[in-house]
Design an enzyme around this catalytic site. Sequence first.
Site, PDB file in Angstrom:
ATOM      1  N   ASN A 166       0.875  -1.069   0.129  1.00 27.30           N
ATOM      2  CA  ASN A 166       0.093   0.099   0.044  1.00 27.30           C
ATOM      3  C   ASN A 166       0.711   1.252   0.122  1.00 27.30           C
ATOM      4  O   ASN A 166       0.565   2.273  -0.558  1.00 27.30           O
ATOM      5  CB  ASN A 166      -0.976   0.056   1.151  1.00 27.30           C
ATOM      6  CG  ASN A 166      -2.078  -0.973   1.103  1.00 27.30           C
ATOM      7  OD1 ASN A 166      -2.530  -1.621  -0.038  1.00 27.30           O
ATOM      8  ND2 ASN A 166      -2.600  -1.509   2.234  1.00 27.30           N
ATOM      9  N   TYR A 225      -1.161  -9.303  -1.739  1.00 23.20           N
ATOM     10  CA  TYR A 225      -0.277  -7.930  -1.551  1.00 23.20           C
ATOM     11  C   TYR A 225       1.154  -8.158  -2.114  1.00 23.20           C
ATOM     12  O   TYR A 225       1.842  -7.505  -2.698  1.00 23.20           O
ATOM     13  CB  TYR A 225      -0.144  -7.760  -0.274  1.00 23.20           C
ATOM     14  CG  TYR A 225      -1.815  -7.188   0.171  1.00 23.20           C
ATOM     15  CD1 TYR A 225      -2.304  -6.021  -0.127  1.00 23.20           C
ATOM     16  CD2 TYR A 225      -2.635  -8.129   0.852  1.00 23.20           C
ATOM     17  CE1 TYR A 225      -3.482  -5.680   0.244  1.00 23.20           C
ATOM     18  CE2 TYR A 225      -3.916  -7.842   1.096  1.00 23.20           C
ATOM     19  CZ  TYR A 225      -4.367  -6.683   0.874  1.00 23.20           C
ATOM     20  OH  TYR A 225      -5.790  -6.136   1.034  1.00 23.20           O
TER      21      TYR A 225
END
Length: 683
Positions: A166, A225
Amino acid sequence: MYKRKYLFGLMVICFTAIGDLCYAQQTYFDTVIHRVVKDLRSRGNKTEKSITTLQSDGTWPDINYKDSAVALWSPAAHLSRTEDLALIYGKQQNERLYTGIVKSLRAWNRINPICRNWWYNEINCPQLLGQIMLLMQSSKPLPAGLQDSLLKKMQRGNMYKQTGANKLDVALHNMYRALLTRDIALMDSSVAQCFQPVVLTTASEGLQYDYSYLQHGPQLQIASYGLVFLGGEFKVASYVNGTRWQMPVEKCKVLSMFLNRAFLNSIRYRYFDFSVLGRGFSRKNSGNAGAISGWRSSINLLKRSGTDTGWNFADYDAAVKRASGNLPASYQVKPSHTQFWKGDYVQHVNTGYLFTVRTNSTRTRRTETGNGENLYGRYMSDGATNIQRTGSEYFNIFPVWEYDKIPGVTCRDYPADRPAINSWNQPGTTDFTGGVSDGLYGISTYSLNFDSVKAKKSWFFFGKQIVCLGAGIQSTAPEPITTTINQCWSRGNQVIDSSNSNIAYWQDSIGYYFQPGEHILYTNDEQKGTWKHVNSSQSGDTVRGKVFKLWIDHGINPQNAGYAYVIVPGIASNQFAQQSPFSDLKILSNTAALQAISSAKLNMLQIVFYQAGFLQSSDITVRVDKPCVVLIEKMTTAKPELYITDPSQKLKKVTVSLNRKNAEYRLPEGEYAGSTVKYIIDK
Ligand code: CA
């Protein structure tokens, strides 16, 4: 006079130096912008069909600009369509397209859609805006007022506060903004933030000391991720390669290790291990690993940076060749055994197969349910075993799975699947989870205590065979307790052999061997379901397929039940009955205190001590003063090799006695607690 001349000279040098610096910076900016735009333009053929439905106010009639969805949010399509138009405009610069692009961006600027899911606001939309503006800047820039206003709309998300993938994603659109404004300070900081996650971290999220990748708390996310992280880092590294922002050598090495050690080993042929996909396994086609070939252009650019850069792409090249489908699944596969003591996960890579086990502990998080995804996988981290030979054994099976029969898992067998209760950030309940590894062989163990079921589960890896032992299975739940051996696509015929005292099953080149007395059940029927059932954003169309399902029934109210089975991947149907693995492997103990197996052929002993105690065999006596996992090689020689792990990650040392010879062994600490330590013993 002399002084003035000197001063003047100094000034000239200074100005020239600053001028050179500015010139170099501008060249760097040009280089990076050129690469970003080229990369964006390389993304296949886009359609300009959407220009015909664009309304005079710059909106599309089929987009709900007030959508409240958290996944597949409708307004995101507005920017991706505009990006498609910007890509086409790069090739055919007609006024109609340009006007359309400007109109749609003005509409976005005016409506300013906000999603309830932060990811769209702080990552997806600012990235798309940046990409669109970079594409337009290189063909025909947008009106200055519009661009300034959109640049302000990009300023969402705090790259310093985010972690892992992120952080990289937020930093990436900051980098786009730096390129658009030629802001050197913003460029320096955003690239530094892009590369910041490329480091072994002591934090719970990010790249760990065992090279597993964790995100959403300490939760295994290697190809979810982790895939976004890896692809993103390669992309940014390639953009800035050879400029003042180039990735430091140390970071290139760390990234290469993650790629080669954890990531690529979670792929068999063209398919990911379902355990490395996080909640994303519930998305159709997420198991397809073909996407890694999309990193090719970035990696080719990085390869050109010459020697001593820290990059290592040899395994990547082989993996892409396998994933292309033109070479066998075994092509250049190197056997290895890796226990991820930070990720609670083990990969046993053999030329002929991949076998992994996903567990959890008080230190890690269970596989999450969230954003309407993974609605039924409550047991995904309770010792789920992924057994791949061809690779496609579980590919897109998830709509039709029975979710209390996940391969490897011991749990309650409900009449109908129960929705997941894991939600975000749910830790495991036990701490004795982990294993020992010598790099090729190893043992993994998991103390299960979930949903009112307790068990001591271990997996013993001997290269050709994997032995699965369970002991101390206990539950007072009203449902029967079962241990599932496999639930995969049914392929071809099955063979059942009960000619010896051991019963054995064979399906799709894998043999399953049981000891007498187990209550084994087996189905080979069509199962059906929908993707929507497991993931609310997916299709509601019915999916059907024949599924091979094999499990052990421990009955209702088991108090100290157990199981023992051996899996032999890669065996022909006419061989499997003749080659019982029990001729070599001896189960020496299978209790809630001690599980142990020896292999005469490998001269190896594998033991899980759940408490202090001893194991006596005809070859050797082993005694320990604390719970631990022990692997002994060269068992009957004068210099046995001892590999020890403390799965609880709490002990500093353990005393081991081999044939009455005592010694105290130090165990790794800090970030390496739970990893394997090797000692050679002089008998
Ligand atoms: Ca069931």
